[in-house]
Design an enzyme around this catalytic site. Structure first.
Site, PDB file in Angstrom:
ATOM      1  NE  ARG A 129      -4.382  -1.592   1.209  1.00  0.00           N
ATOM      2  CZ  ARG A 129      -5.484  -1.828   1.845  1.00  0.00           C
ATOM      3  NH1 ARG A 129      -5.526  -1.707   3.155  1.00  0.00           N
ATOM      4  NH2 ARG A 129      -6.572  -2.170   1.213  1.00  0.00           N
ATOM      5  CD  GLN A 134      -2.932   6.208  -3.263  1.00  0.00           C
ATOM      6  OE1 GLN A 134      -2.735   7.084  -4.099  1.00  0.00           O
ATOM      7  NE2 GLN A 134      -3.020   6.454  -1.990  1.00  0.00           N
ATOM      8  CG  ASP A 137      -5.125  -0.952  -2.531  1.00  0.00           C
ATOM      9  OD1 ASP A 137      -5.452  -2.141  -2.327  1.00  0.00           O
ATOM     10  OD2 ASP A 137      -5.110  -0.087  -1.652  1.00  0.00           O
ATOM     11  CB  SER A 140      -8.414  -0.065  -1.711  1.00  0.00           C
ATOM     12  OG  SER A 140      -7.528   0.034  -0.628  1.00  0.00           O
ATOM     13  CE1 TYR A 236      -4.454  -3.220   5.626  1.00  0.00           C
ATOM     14  CE2 TYR A 236      -2.090  -3.192   5.338  1.00  0.00           C
ATOM     15  CZ  TYR A 236      -3.362  -3.295   4.811  1.00  0.00           C
ATOM     16  OH  TYR A 236      -3.516  -3.473   3.478  1.00  0.00           O
TER      17      TYR A 236
END
Ligand code: NAD
Length: 390
Positions: A129, A134, A137, A140, A236
């Site tokens: 991440r 991005q 990802d 997500s 996280y």
């Protein structure tokens, strides 16, 4: 010879997504690659064969896709496809590469078999991440779809309406919704429940998300818990241990008892989901209340959740949906395909696949390569499972 990318129909039961949509095929074709697509691969997601053909893909049978592709783009690689993955594994051949969700940290036996068979595998769930990755990802993207769908399921199951209404027949009070876990899925659930007019609260163990929750018009629930250090370097949540969770349950019980709907999304990477809602807490909720536990994939945040089922306890319905992105296959596939296209785009050099292991994105996602399991965490898991077996 140009690189051939293959798209086969997803074989996992109930899986409606497809790894590539026609618009993403078109983006990659410009990089000089060819596509072979199994006839009907995109049908369940709303993408007909003709749309792939229009982008220059060759439509063919499943056997030929596996037989001719250099790289297979999948939603579920064999490890993430418990019922049919073994059959796919048989079709994959030495030197071929597969890219998709692979459950590489849990389906370690499948990873080992892939290595033995000389199949290279890049796991989308291991995408780092970092800013550069991005647009790759996929976790997500899929969490966004899940959060949205979870809020709709809560609204659909609740015997009340979400918004406040003032009518000639009287006033309807708005539903009270609590979202536990304000990560990507949780924030989308909050936004969706707010759009439907509910009074929404959000709770997370990471205090850093308070602002994000509030910016969506929800209240942030603060519990008197010592949660400094709840967040790791990657942003996280960490596993906090049994005593912490027990205290958290006690404090959450009162908040929960005031809700009409709870959407539970709390997860700790690589672990079972923490139990945050006990049987006793459910018994204090009003009959007719609903819990949508999307952590069901990882065992669930509620003690009573049964993954894939709906349970009723004292008039409270507890939904444990699995694979929510597949319930909105068109947009889930579109987002996933864009993530994959960005990833493949970054792996291509002069129209060929180059796996540069100096690159963090490759290093973090490459699970098997040239007959070996190369990912350090998966190797560790394999050697500890071997040690246990001895
Ligand atoms: P996730 O699915 O692992 O977890 C969902 C949420 O559950 C998290 O917000 C976590 O804090 C929460 N949670 C865990 N244990 C809990 C507990 N005991 N009580 C309450 N909540 C608990 O996480 P995710 O949604 O995939 O991502 C989490 C965060 O990662 C994001 O909010 C963001 O900060 C970061 N992230 C960064 C990028 C990037 O930089 N490209 C992309 C996505 C996410």
């Amino acid at each position: 010879m140009s690189l051939v990318l293959g798209i086969a129909a997803e074989s996992g039961s109930g899986e409606r997504r497809v790894a590539m949509v026609p618009s993403a095929v078109s983006v990659l074709r410009k990089a000089g690659v060819q596509f072979v697509v199994e006839s009907g691969a995109g049908e369940r997601a709303g993408f007909p064969d003709a749309a792939y053909a229009e982008q220059g893909a060759r439509l063919t049978g499943r056997g030929e896709v596996f037989g001719t592709a250099d790289v297979l783009l999948q939603v579920r690689c064999p490890g993430a496809n418990p019922d049919k993955g073994a059959a796919d594994l048989h079709l994959l051949r030495r030197g071929q590469t597969t890219i998709g969700f692979a459950e590489a940290l849990t389906a370690i036996e499948t990873v080992r078999t892939m290595a033995e068979r000389g199949v290279n595998c890049l796991a989308m769930e291991l995408m780092p991440r970092i800013t550069r990755a991005q647009n790759m990802d996929a976790l997500s993207s899929m969490a966004t779809v899940s959060g949205y769908k979870a809020a709709l399921m809560a609204a659909d199951t609740l015997p009340r309406m979400f918004p406040m209404l003032m009518t000639a027949a009287g006033t309807v009070t708005p539903a009270r919704v609590l979202v536990i876990g304000a990560g990507v899925a949780g924030l989308q659930a909050i936004a969706t429940a707010r759009r439907l007019g509910a009074v929404v609260s959000g709770y997370d163990i990471r205090p850093a998300v308070k602002e994000q929750v509030e910016s969506l018009g929800a209240r942030f629930v603060v519990l008197e818990l010592e949660n400094a250090g709840a967040e790791d370097q990657g942003g996280y949540a960490k596993d906090m241990g049994r005593d912490f969770y027990r205290r958290q349950q006690e404090l959450l019980a009162d908040v929960l008892a005031q809700q009409n709907a709870v959407i539970a999304t709390a997860a700790v990477p690589g672990k079972k989901a923490p139990i945050l809602i006990t049987r006793e807490m459910v018994s204090r909720m009003a009959p007719g209340s609903v819990i949508v536990d999307i952590a069901a994939e990882r065992g669930g945040n509620c003690e009573l959740t049964r993954p894939g089922e709906t349970v009723e306890a004292g008039g409270v319905r507890i939904l444990g949906p699995l694979n929510l992105p597949s319930a909105i296959p068109y947009h889930a596939s579109q987002l996933y395909a864009r993530n994959l296209a960005a990833f493949v785009g970054c792996l291509l050099q002069d129209g060929q696949l180059r796996l540069d292991r100096e690159d963090e994105i490759v290093r973090e996602t490459l699970v098997t390569f040239a007959g070996e399991v190369v990912h350090p965490r998966v190797r560790e898991l394999l050697s500890s499972s071997l040690a246990h077996a001895v």
